[in-house]
Design an enzyme around this catalytic site. Structure first.
Site, mmCIF file in Angstrom:
data_model
loop_
_atom_site.group_PDB
_atom_site.id
_atom_site.type_symbol
_atom_site.label_atom_id
_atom_site.label_comp_id
_atom_site.label_asym_id
_atom_site.label_seq_id
_atom_site.Cartn_x
_atom_site.Cartn_y
_atom_site.Cartn_z
ATOM 1 N N CYS A 351 33.063 42.123 31.497
ATOM 2 C CA CYS A 351 33.881 41.063 30.887
ATOM 3 C C CYS A 351 33.486 40.727 29.450
ATOM 4 O O CYS A 351 34.373 40.608 28.604
ATOM 5 C CB CYS A 351 33.877 39.781 31.711
ATOM 6 S SG CYS A 351 33.172 39.877 33.326
ATOM 7 N N ARG A 380 23.161 46.939 38.171
ATOM 8 C CA ARG A 380 22.625 45.684 38.701
ATOM 9 C C ARG A 380 21.408 46.019 39.546
ATOM 10 O O ARG A 380 21.433 46.977 40.318
ATOM 11 C CB ARG A 380 23.670 44.977 39.568
ATOM 12 C CG ARG A 380 24.919 44.636 38.786
ATOM 13 C CD ARG A 380 25.961 43.975 39.659
ATOM 14 N NE ARG A 380 27.193 43.783 38.891
ATOM 15 C CZ ARG A 380 28.301 43.244 39.385
ATOM 16 N NH1 ARG A 380 28.323 42.830 40.634
ATOM 17 N NH2 ARG A 380 29.369 43.106 38.622
ATOM 18 N N GLN A 398 33.102 50.155 37.961
ATOM 19 C CA GLN A 398 34.179 49.276 38.394
ATOM 20 C C GLN A 398 35.486 49.689 37.748
ATOM 21 O O GLN A 398 35.497 50.066 36.589
ATOM 22 C CB GLN A 398 33.887 47.836 37.955
ATOM 23 C CG GLN A 398 32.672 47.206 38.572
ATOM 24 C CD GLN A 398 32.501 45.790 38.071
ATOM 25 O OE1 GLN A 398 32.441 45.552 36.871
ATOM 26 N NE2 GLN A 398 32.433 44.841 38.982
ATOM 27 N N ASP A 400 37.689 47.956 36.350
ATOM 28 C CA ASP A 400 37.721 46.557 35.931
ATOM 29 C C ASP A 400 38.868 46.290 34.959
ATOM 30 O O ASP A 400 39.246 47.170 34.194
ATOM 31 C CB ASP A 400 36.395 46.255 35.218
ATOM 32 C CG ASP A 400 35.975 44.805 35.379
ATOM 33 O OD1 ASP A 400 36.738 44.036 35.979
ATOM 34 O OD2 ASP A 400 34.883 44.463 34.903
ATOM 35 N N HIS A 402 40.722 42.793 32.632
ATOM 36 C CA HIS A 402 40.794 41.374 32.323
ATOM 37 C C HIS A 402 42.124 41.077 31.668
ATOM 38 O O HIS A 402 42.540 41.778 30.756
ATOM 39 C CB HIS A 402 39.628 40.968 31.422
ATOM 40 C CG HIS A 402 38.312 41.160 32.098
ATOM 41 N ND1 HIS A 402 37.585 42.313 31.990
ATOM 42 C CD2 HIS A 402 37.637 40.367 32.963
ATOM 43 C CE1 HIS A 402 36.501 42.218 32.734
ATOM 44 N NE2 HIS A 402 36.501 41.058 33.349
ATOM 45 N N LYS A 481 39.651 32.421 43.670
ATOM 46 C CA LYS A 481 39.952 33.855 43.698
ATOM 47 C C LYS A 481 40.745 34.253 44.915
ATOM 48 O O LYS A 481 40.804 33.530 45.911
ATOM 49 C CB LYS A 481 38.649 34.656 43.657
ATOM 50 C CG LYS A 481 37.732 34.389 44.840
ATOM 51 C CD LYS A 481 36.487 35.265 44.801
ATOM 52 C CE LYS A 481 35.587 34.944 45.976
ATOM 53 N NZ LYS A 481 34.421 35.793 46.086
ATOM 54 N N HIS A 527 40.062 37.968 36.019
ATOM 55 C CA HIS A 527 39.304 39.194 36.275
ATOM 56 C C HIS A 527 39.968 39.861 37.460
ATOM 57 O O HIS A 527 40.346 39.179 38.406
ATOM 58 C CB HIS A 527 37.870 38.909 36.721
ATOM 59 C CG HIS A 527 37.078 38.054 35.801
ATOM 60 N ND1 HIS A 527 36.046 38.569 35.058
ATOM 61 C CD2 HIS A 527 37.126 36.737 35.532
ATOM 62 C CE1 HIS A 527 35.489 37.582 34.367
ATOM 63 N NE2 HIS A 527 36.124 36.462 34.625
#
Length: 669
Positions: A351, A380, A398, A400, A402, A481, A527
RNA sequence: GCUGACGUAGCUCAAUUGGCAGAGCACCUGAUUUGUAAUCAGGCGGUUGCGAGUUCGAUUCUCGCCGUCAGCUCCA
């Protein structure tokens, strides 16, 4: 002396002075005094029903036959056929386990023993951990307890009495101390064993016949890692042998699908100590699966109005100071490396990078919504004990994205995301459920903003007629979410796409756009991931398909096998033609028997095998063998052009081969 | 990270009380030319996870580390 006398109804402590009205399933009503035992009510309906009864349901709540009725309402008798009875059975099985353990290990201290999904457990505090031999001894002892047919006797006692009874069980005393003064303290006795327990239980121990103790494990007392560890024994219990066998078979089935085993057998991925735990090496065959998914998804999101971006894997840690990740998740981030006096870290999220791209220009309301997408690899630090194949790793990619939009656009953006999710999941044959997670206690931002956002999410779901459940307080601290749960071929649930509103990062980074009123406004940030992580998703897919991928994902789609050298060139021509049509094809012209080569292709779960012999070579055909049809099948002879057309069509439509029908090889591998 | 179990050839597994480390598959070579799930023969392959200790001698016993598995805890 073991007390085997039948249940004596304890005197109810609360109001027995008024009448309760029970409504039976047939609509008839009965008046009984408060404090009446359900078993007496059931007996009055019929002796046969009493024999079949496991428990009763009063006003929606399950209770056993020996707990005094305290209120009226809908009254239903639960038998072995009712799903709600299983939890009662398993809870009783847990008590019987404790009964057995206490007989063989009188000094074991008892913790909790609840029913759980598929079974039960009981926690014990013991000096020596249990061994597998102990486990089978306990199981044998449980069977004896069942044969001895002890009634589960309920007593309601006062606090002093309870403290006396559990004087030697500190864990029970701790629990007892937490019970409020207005709560009924009840104990249940089966034969020699007495436990502080709310119930409900089956009438007697003979109802618990079909059990198996599965394994032992350490578990923290009260789930708190700062408290002592207890020895937990897991078991399962069912009403019939068939159900128990079916359950054990399900476990076998899950084991057969284990992505770690299949990943090795099918040569999809590996981990290497020299690389590090939780870091996946994608082999060529696994990389094909991943790449097909990425290609499909990239095409999909471009069609849905996304822009692709790339951000660095390593960034200055200042970025994570701004984002707040460093404060909140330092323990889960890889350590900093110093370069020319500045600290850098592998990114744990994408992000901040996407936000920086947003901020690279001044944005107008005319630019919004902006949708930045990236297959972003993040790192991570996960504690070593939680790593699990591809499903829980330390480095993962990911899918991912946004979305930056105006508050007014949130509605339509959510709507579009639901379309996207649906299209994505359908491609893999996953049914799914939706969960709306709402404001947690430690939430950031004004409650009105939250309520507003939650209502937006709910409104969009409802407008589409999408069923959903609510996880109250389950949202992240920075926003509510939507969680999508995938259901795989054998009914297991997997974490799927998530869509998350974020009230935090736009604030922290000071995101702005210039509105129609020519003043700065704060955009809303969404997200979202569709598959989550490529690693976890592919790991899950391996298990979902049991390694037999649909054609569009299959690492090798077609293997051409000439029967003899004489027809090798004809076979090579078939392979060349298939390759020209864009299929992943290989030619196996090794000097091995036909059977050997078929066996190997089958072991690799190759969807199609084209066998070429003299007849086929002469006619321009192939004899097609399909993996999904299993061991017994007649080869299907067809012209080469038809083969190519058929396979190309199957790839193009991303057809799902009947997943879950893949049978284990009866021999061989 | 915690508790327990495990770690032997690329894979799946053996090795009687501590006494020369083995098999099948895979791989390589040769023979075999095969009609729908494993042809035959030969060969290659090991610092028994790493390090220390006990012992005449350790895959085996002890300790430490690394990794794997099950569960717990955790998963922005």
């Amino acid at each position: 002396m073991i007390d085997r006398s039948p249940v004596i109804a304890p005197q109810p402590q609360v109001g027995s002075d008024h009448e309760l009205t029970l409504t039976l399933p047939d609509g008839s009503e009965r008046q009984v005094p408060a404090g009446t035992l359900p078993r007496d009510v059931v007996a009055s309906i019929g002796a046969g029903l009493l024999r079949a009864a496991v428990a009763v349901q009063v006003d929606g709540e399950v209770q056993d036959l020996v707990t005094p009725l305290r209120r009226g309402g809908e009254f239903r008798v639960l038998t072995e056929k009712d799903a709600a009875s299983l939890a009662v059975l398993r809870h009783s099985a847990a008590h019987m386990l404790a009964t057995a353990v206490r007989r063989l290990r009188p000094r074991a201290k008892i913790g909790f023993g609840p029913a759980i999904e598929d079974g039960f457990y009981y926690d014990f505090e013991v000096e020596q951990p249990f061994t597998p031999e102990d486990l089978s001894a306990f199981e044998d002892e449980m069977r004896k307890v069942a044969q001895e047919k002890y009634s589960f006797v309920r007593e309601e006692v006062n606090r002093a009495d309870a403290e006396r009874r559990f004087a030697d069980d500190p864990l029970k005393l701790e629990r007892l101390a937490e019970l409020g003064d207005d709560e009924v303290i009840s104990v249940y006795t089966d034969g020699p064993f007495v436990d502080l327990c709310r119930g409900p239980h089956v009438p007697d121990t003979s109802r618990v016949k079909h059990i198996k103790l599965m394994h032992t494990a350490a578990a923290y007392w009260r789930g708190d890692e700062h408290r002592q560890q207890l020895e937990r024994i897991y078991g399962t219990a069912w009403f019939s042998k068939d159900e128990l066998d079916a359950y054990l078979h399900r476990l076998e089935e899950a084991k057969r699908r284990d992505h770690r085993t299949l990943g090795k057998e099918l040569d999809l991925f590996s981990v290497d100590q020299r690389v590090g735990p939780g870091l996946i090496l994608w082999h060529p065959r696994g990389a094909i699966v991943r790449n097909e998914i990425e290609t499909f998804e990239r095409e999909l999101i471009l069609r849905h109005g996304y822009d692709l971006v790339y951000t660095p894997h390593i960034t200055s840690e200042k970025l994570f100071e701004i984002s707040g990740h460093l404060v909140n998740f330092r323990e889960n981030m890889f350590g900093a490396m110093e370069v020319e006096g500045a600290a850098y870290r592998p990114k744990p999220m994408n992000c901040p990078g996407h936000i920086c791209i947003y901020q690279a220009h001044q944005r107008s309301y005319r630019d919004l919504p902006l949708r930045f997408a990236e297959f972003g690899t993040v790192y991570r630090y996960e504690r070593s004990g939680v790593l699990h194949g591809m499903l829980r790793v330390r480095g993962f990619t990911q899918d991912d994205a946004h979305v930056f939009c105006t508050p007014e656009q949130v509605d339509t953006e959510i709507e579009r995301l639901l379309d996207l999710v649906d299209e994505m999941l359908r491609a893999f044959g996953y049914p799914y459920t939706v969960e709306l997670s709402t404001r947690p206690d430690n939430a950031l931002g004004a409650p009105e903003v939250w309520t507003d956002a939650e209502q937006t999410l709910a409104r969009v779901l409802e407008r589409r007629g999408q069923a959903y459940t609510i996880d109250a307080g389950g949202g992240a601290f920075y926003g509510p979410k939507l969680d999508f749960k995938l259901i795989d071929a054998i009914g297991r649930k997997w974490q799927g796409p998530t869509v998350q509103l974020d009230f935090n990062l736009p604030e922290r980074f000071g995101l702005e756009y210039i509105g129609a009123d020519n003043t700065p406004h704060r955009p809303v940030m969404l997200h979202r991931v569709l598959v989550g992580s490529m690693e976890r998703f592919v790991g899950g897919l391996i298990e979902h398909y049991a390694g037999a991928f649909p054609l569009w994902l299959a690492p090798e789609q077609l293997r051409v096998i000439p029967i003899t050298d004489e027809v090798r060139d004809a076979a090579a021509a078939v392979a060349a033609r298939a390759k020209e049509a864009g299929l992943r094809v290989s030619l196996d012209d090794r000097a091995q028997t036909l059977n050997y080569r078929i066996a190997e292709a089958e072991r690799l779960k190759t969807p199609y095998m084209a066998i070429v012999g003299k007849r086929e070579a002469a006619a321009g055909t192939v004899a097609l063998r399909e993996h999904r049809l299993g061991r017994e099948q007649k080869p299907h002879v067809m012209p080469v052009e038809e083969l190519v057309r058929r396979l190309a069509e199957e790839v193009k439509t991303r057809a799902l081969t009947a997943s879950g029908t893949d049978q284990p090889a009866a021999g061989g591998d």
